[in-house]
Structure formats: C-alpha cells, structure tokens
Design a protein around this motif. Structure first.
Motif, PDB file in Angstrom:
ATOM      1  N   THR A   1       0.810  -1.212   0.000  1.00 55.38           N
ATOM      2  CA  THR A   1       0.000   0.000   0.000  1.00 55.38           C
ATOM      3  C   THR A   1       0.850   1.272   0.000  1.00 55.38           C
ATOM      4  OG1 THR A   1      -0.135   0.067   2.412  1.00 55.38           O
ATOM      5  CG2 THR A   1      -1.837  -1.190   1.240  1.00 55.38           C
TER       6      THR A   1
ATOM      7  N   THR B   1       4.168   3.654  -1.613  1.00 57.19           N
ATOM      8  CA  THR B   1       4.796   3.957  -2.896  1.00 57.19           C
ATOM      9  C   THR B   1       6.157   3.275  -2.979  1.00 57.19           C
ATOM     10  OG1 THR B   1       5.849   5.948  -2.030  1.00 57.19           O
ATOM     11  CG2 THR B   1       3.647   6.205  -3.008  1.00 57.19           C
TER      12      THR B   1
ATOM     13  N   SER C   1      -0.644   2.135   4.271  1.00 56.88           N
ATOM     14  CA  SER C   1      -0.597   3.560   3.966  1.00 56.88           C
ATOM     15  C   SER C   1      -2.009   4.142   3.975  1.00 56.88           C
ATOM     16  CB  SER C   1       0.042   3.754   2.590  1.00 56.88           C
ATOM     17  OG  SER C   1      -0.102   5.075   2.156  1.00 56.88           O
TER      18      SER C   1
ATOM     19  N   ASN D   1      -3.119   6.113   1.650  1.00 60.73           N
ATOM     20  CA  ASN D   1      -3.608   6.171   0.265  1.00 60.73           C
ATOM     21  C   ASN D   1      -3.655   4.780  -0.371  1.00 60.73           C
ATOM     22  OD1 ASN D   1      -0.872   5.853   0.179  1.00 60.73           O
ATOM     23  ND2 ASN D   1      -0.494   7.419  -1.344  1.00 60.73           N
TER      24      ASN D   1
ATOM     25  N   THR E   1      -6.255   3.047  -1.442  1.00 64.28           N
ATOM     26  CA  THR E   1      -7.121   2.932  -2.617  1.00 64.28           C
ATOM     27  C   THR E   1      -6.440   3.491  -3.855  1.00 64.28           C
ATOM     28  OG1 THR E   1      -8.217   4.994  -2.011  1.00 64.28           O
ATOM     29  CG2 THR E   1      -9.275   2.946  -1.321  1.00 64.28           C
ATOM     30  N   ASP E   2      -5.715   4.602  -3.718  1.00 65.57           N
ATOM     31  CA  ASP E   2      -5.015   5.176  -4.874  1.00 65.57           C
ATOM     32  C   ASP E   2      -3.974   4.211  -5.427  1.00 65.57           C
ATOM     33  OD1 ASP E   2      -6.508   7.461  -4.474  1.00 65.57           O
ATOM     34  OD2 ASP E   2      -4.946   8.454  -3.276  1.00 65.57           O
TER      35      ASP E   2
END
Length: 148
Positions: free
Chosen positions: A31, A33, A47, A49, A51-52
């Motif tokens: 999850t 980057t 993380s 984010n 879903t992103d």
C-alpha cells in the motif's frame, strides 16, 4: 493436563503467526509507494492512500505492447486455472472409467502412472508446453524491438 492444552494452543498460535506475519507484511508494504519502500524498507502498517495505490496498480498498462493490466492478467489466470482443472478432471474421469470397467493388463501400473502425471505441476511442464504452443503457431507475433 491443562498445561498440555496451553502448550498445544501456544504452538498453534506461533505457527499461525509464522505463516500470517509475512503475508501481512507484504500486504501492508504493497500500500506504500515504491519510493517509501526503497528509502524505508518494508512497512508494518498500511498507507493512508491504499485505494489510490491499488486503483493505479489495477488500471496501469504494462507489458511489451503496453496494453496488459492487472485485470487482464487475473482473467487470464482464472481462465487457465479453470481450463487445467476441468481438463484434469475430465481426463481423470475417463481414465478411472477405463481402469474400473475394462480388464487391462497391468491396471495398477497404469493407475499409478496416470496418478503421478496428474500430480505433476504445470511449472515442471512450462518448456514442453511452450514448445507445443509454438509448434501450433499460437505464439504472439509481435515484432517490436527486442530486449537483447
């Protein structure tokens, strides 16, 4: 007697954690980057984010041609998995019928040969399977730049 049950449960809990912790670590790290993973290593907490990251991974095109998404890979894997499963079941049913209802010489040898080959995983047969597909001319004929 009671300490024996506690010890058994403790061993089972440790075994379950031994199996589940790496899966959790992979999920939580997925999850984040790539920059976070490179600079800080694997992450124990997901993380914000999530879903992103997963939407981007689901919809991002990859591959030599640039049109392969995670969705197409999952559908391809499902089709292949169901195809192999159904094929093995059909072959097993036919072989079982033949071994049970017909008097075959060396029936037990035939049974074990069929059984062993059914247990042979696809990964062992990758190169022969590739050769068969290549012989039928079913390979992708993309003639773009190669990675030599």
């Amino acid at each position: 007697m009671k300490s024996n049950r506690i010890t058994d449960h403790l061993i089972l809990i440790i075994g379950a954690l031994f199996m589940l912790v790496p899966i959790w670590l992979i999920f939580a790290s997925s999850t984040h980057t790539p920059n976070t993973l490179v600079s800080n290593g694997l992450q124990w907490l997901p993380s914000a984010n999530i879903t992103d990251i997963y939407v981007e991974a689901w919809n991002k095109s990859q591959g030599f041609i640039g049109d392969v998404t995670a969705r197409t890979m999952i559908v391809n894997s499902l089709i292949m998995g169901f195809g192999f499963s159904i094929g093995k079941i059909v072959i097993s049913l036919m072989a079982a019928y033949a071994l049970v209802f017909f008097r075959l010489p060396y029936a037990s040898v035939w049974f074990w040969l069929i059984f062993v080959t059914l247990l042979l995983p696809l990964e062992v047969r990758i190169i022969p399977s590739y050769e068969v597909v290549s012989g039928f001319g079913l390979l992708n004929s993309y003639t773009g730049s190669s990675c030599h």
